[in-house]
Design an enzyme around this catalytic site. Structure first.
Site, PDB file in Angstrom:
ATOM      1  N   TYR A   1      -2.681 -45.455   5.721  1.00  0.00           N
ATOM      2  CA  TYR A   1      -1.420 -44.849   5.521  1.00  0.00           C
ATOM      3  C   TYR A   1      -0.958 -44.506   6.957  1.00  0.00           C
ATOM      4  O   TYR A   1      -1.850 -43.707   7.436  1.00  0.00           O
ATOM      5  CB  TYR A   1      -1.279 -43.745   4.462  1.00  0.00           C
ATOM      6  CG  TYR A   1      -0.087 -43.088   4.541  1.00  0.00           C
ATOM      7  CD1 TYR A   1       1.235 -43.659   3.994  1.00  0.00           C
ATOM      8  CD2 TYR A   1       0.315 -41.800   4.988  1.00  0.00           C
ATOM      9  CE1 TYR A   1       2.402 -43.171   3.803  1.00  0.00           C
ATOM     10  CE2 TYR A   1       1.519 -41.150   4.734  1.00  0.00           C
ATOM     11  CZ  TYR A   1       2.414 -41.835   4.218  1.00  0.00           C
ATOM     12  OH  TYR A   1       3.988 -41.357   4.201  1.00  0.00           O
TER      13      TYR A   1
ATOM     14  N   LYS B   1      -0.486 -33.425  11.841  1.00  0.00           N
ATOM     15  CA  LYS B   1      -1.340 -32.275  11.148  1.00  0.00           C
ATOM     16  C   LYS B   1      -2.083 -31.100  12.167  1.00  0.00           C
ATOM     17  O   LYS B   1      -1.198 -30.384  12.421  1.00  0.00           O
ATOM     18  CB  LYS B   1      -2.453 -33.014  10.265  1.00  0.00           C
ATOM     19  CG  LYS B   1      -1.698 -34.023   9.527  1.00  0.00           C
ATOM     20  CD  LYS B   1      -2.596 -34.740   8.160  1.00  0.00           C
ATOM     21  CE  LYS B   1      -1.640 -35.173   7.034  1.00  0.00           C
ATOM     22  NZ  LYS B   1      -1.588 -36.719   7.245  1.00  0.00           N
TER      23      LYS B   1
ATOM     24  N   ASP C   1      -4.783 -44.255  14.684  1.00  0.00           N
ATOM     25  CA  ASP C   1      -3.781 -43.313  14.078  1.00  0.00           C
ATOM     26  C   ASP C   1      -4.681 -42.200  13.616  1.00  0.00           C
ATOM     27  O   ASP C   1      -5.217 -42.446  12.534  1.00  0.00           O
ATOM     28  CB  ASP C   1      -3.070 -43.730  12.627  1.00  0.00           C
ATOM     29  CG  ASP C   1      -2.231 -42.929  11.937  1.00  0.00           C
ATOM     30  OD1 ASP C   1      -2.240 -41.637  12.537  1.00  0.00           O
ATOM     31  OD2 ASP C   1      -1.457 -43.317  10.967  1.00  0.00           O
TER      32      ASP C   1
HETATM   33  C1  LIG Z   1      -0.346 -37.786   7.039  1.00  0.00           C
HETATM   34  C2  LIG Z   1      -0.306 -39.047   7.834  1.00  0.00           C
HETATM   35  C3  LIG Z   1       0.647 -39.531   8.316  1.00  0.00           C
HETATM   36  C4  LIG Z   1       2.088 -39.239   8.358  1.00  0.00           C
HETATM   37  O1  LIG Z   1       2.271 -37.894   8.725  1.00  0.00           O
HETATM   38  P1  LIG Z   1       3.509 -37.228   8.261  1.00  0.00           P
HETATM   39  O2  LIG Z   1       3.485 -35.940   9.107  1.00  0.00           O
HETATM   40  O3  LIG Z   1       3.362 -36.805   6.785  1.00  0.00           O
HETATM   41  O4  LIG Z   1       4.645 -37.775   8.513  1.00  0.00           O
HETATM   42  C5  LIG Z   1       0.459 -40.911   9.316  1.00  0.00           C
HETATM   43  N1  LIG Z   1      -1.062 -41.098   9.361  1.00  0.00           N
HETATM   44  C6  LIG Z   1      -1.999 -40.733   8.844  1.00  0.00           C
HETATM   45  C7  LIG Z   1      -3.272 -41.165   9.186  1.00  0.00           C
HETATM   46  C8  LIG Z   1      -1.856 -39.765   8.017  1.00  0.00           C
HETATM   47  O5  LIG Z   1      -3.008 -38.993   7.310  1.00  0.00           O
END
Ligand SMILES: *Cc1c(COP(=O)(O)O)cnc(C)c1O
Length: 437
Positions: free
Chosen positions: A154, A277, A249
């Site tokens: 994701y 995060k 990511d």
């Molecule tokens: C949480 C997450 C996102 C999205 O971040 P948001 O702050 O919710 O937009 C993208 N990539 C990864 C791997 C994530 O865990």
């Protein structure tokens, strides 16, 4: 000793239920992000009144040991006194200026120091913005349109990323969500995780049109799927050979798997990195960065446009700076690892004693228990989990005062505020929940 049976009988969720009904009248599904709604496990979400350290408290007065930690950011635990103090003092000075501050330099330096693969970094407001922008920059840099992602990874909810594979390794993307034009999804190629041969095949055919490969180096959005030895190395080698931008990511894994993220842990240098995060310490922050020649494409230094009214916001920068400063202190990850290892051992033991087949995976301070006896190494193997059984386990844990993510396909997180006693209580709750599930 806490009497969990007693606790369980006492627990009611009356007020949460009432507020959820009110919320549903004015907010789609009653929540501002879908997975909060408990749809995967049944029941209604608990409404939170406050949180402190390893605990959250709901509006009915129930307390929980929290392993969700706002889905990862709160690695220091909730409302860390130093972060709160710094935020109060920052708010007194104004909450946003729309002009540069030294706080932005400070956080950028902390990030770059921890991630040597990044020469420059741009702050944004969410992980979604970070990945969306990084991909735009990779496309601008390579002058190519197609991207490769992996099944189950994701990367936020930008249009071209809401795509999963159909059947077959080289299937072109079909949008996961109505509202995403087919033409966007067509530029996204989705491949199985941990399968370097599938990647080689596609790249052999498409190498001139592929701008970037993006992945979660540990897939936290289907639980906790680790890269097999050699997988990340193969990605690095193939992308380098064909001038394809490799994007890690690390929105979840950054400062989580290790201070320097999965790239430090697995010793692989991507071309670009996305963060989120933990770097916001509980406030909305995302970031993307990478090599100088790639990042010099970003406006106003270069032609690729990307902007944000609240980007680099002083409150968000302050929470990030304070969090990273504490995290970079001596022994923090050692402590986190020790707590995680204790939980790991306890949960595995509890499952064995309860006679429930589970698989436990962990990368640094993120982890997942799958309700399956099969090895989990990609999306399809993660899907072998017994989600109905997980749902019963989740409810059992909640009733016993332990908050885990309301879905089998989410990671759990440890914080510095968790104690060994918290973990003992969690393991006891897990054993009881597993027995009745
Ligand atoms: C949480 C997450 C996102 C999205 O971040 P948001 O702050 O919710 O937009 C993208 N990539 C990864 C791997 C994530 O865990």
């Amino acid at each position: 000793m806490i009497d969990f049976e007693h606790f369980q009988k006492m627990k009611t969720y009356r007020k949460s239920q009432k507020y959820f009904n009110q919320a549903k009248a004015v907010i789609p599904g009653g929540v501002n992000s879908p997975v909060r709604a408990f749809k995967a496990v049944g029941g209604n979400p608990i409404f939170i009144a406050k949180a402190k350290g390893s605990r959250i408290y709901d509006v009915d007065g129930n307390s929980y040991i929290d392993y969700v930690l706002s889905w990862g950011p709160l690695i220091l635990g909730h409302a860390h006194p130093k972060v709160v103090r710094a935020l109060k003092s920052a708010a007194e000075k104004g909450t946003s200026y729309g002009a540069p501050t030294t706080l932005e330099i400070e956080l950028a330096n902390l990030v770059i120091k921890a991630y040597p693969s990044m020469d420059k970094v741009r702050m944004v407001n969410s992980g979604t913005e970070a990945t969306m922008s990084a991909i735009r920059v990779a496309r601008g840099f390579t002058k190519r349109d197609k991207i490769i992602k992996f099944e189950g990874c994701y990367h936020g909810h930008a249009d071209g990323l809401l795509v999963k594979a159909g059947s077959g390794a080289t299937t072109f993307g079909i949008p996961d969500s109505p509202g995403v034009p087919k033409s966007y999804a067509q530029n996204t190629i989705t491949l199985p995780f941990n399968d370097p041969n599938a990647l080689r095949k596609v790249i052999d055919r498409e190498r001139k049109s592929i701008a970037c490969v993006i992945l979660e180096p540990v897939v936290g959005n289907i639980g906790c799927v680790l890269p097999r030895p050699g997988f990340l190395e193969a990605l690095r080698e193939i992308t380098e050979k064909y001038g394809i931008v490799l994007i890690f990511d690390e929105v979840m894994t950054g400062f989580r798997v290790a201070y320097g993220g999965a790239q430090e842990y697995f010793k692989i240098k991507p071309d670009m990195t996305c963060l989120g995060k933990v770097i916001g310490g509980g406030l909305p922050v995302g970031a993307y960065g990478g090599k100088k020649e790639i990042m010099s494409m970003v406006s106003p230094e270069g032609p690729v446009y990307q902007a944000g009214t609240l980007s680099g916001n002083p409150l968000a920068m302050t929470a990030g700076i304070e969090t990273l400063k504490i995290l970079s202190g001596k022994g923090t990850y050692k402590k986190l690892e020790k707590l995680c290892a204790m939980l790991e051992e306890g949960l595995i033991d509890a499952a064995r004693k309860a006679g429930v087949k589970t698989r436990f995976y962990r990368a640094g301070t993120m982890f997942c228990t799958y309700f399956t006896d099969k090895e989990v190494f990609d999306y399809n193997t993660a899907k072998t989990s017994d989600t109905a059984r997980f749902a019963r386990f989740f409810t059992g844990m909640l009733n016993r005062g332990v908050n885990i993510a309301p879905s089998q396909f989410e990671a759990g997180f440890m914080s510095l505020a968790h104690s060994e006693k918290d973990i003992e209580q969690t393991v006891k709750a897990a054993y009881e929940s597993l027995r009745e599930s």
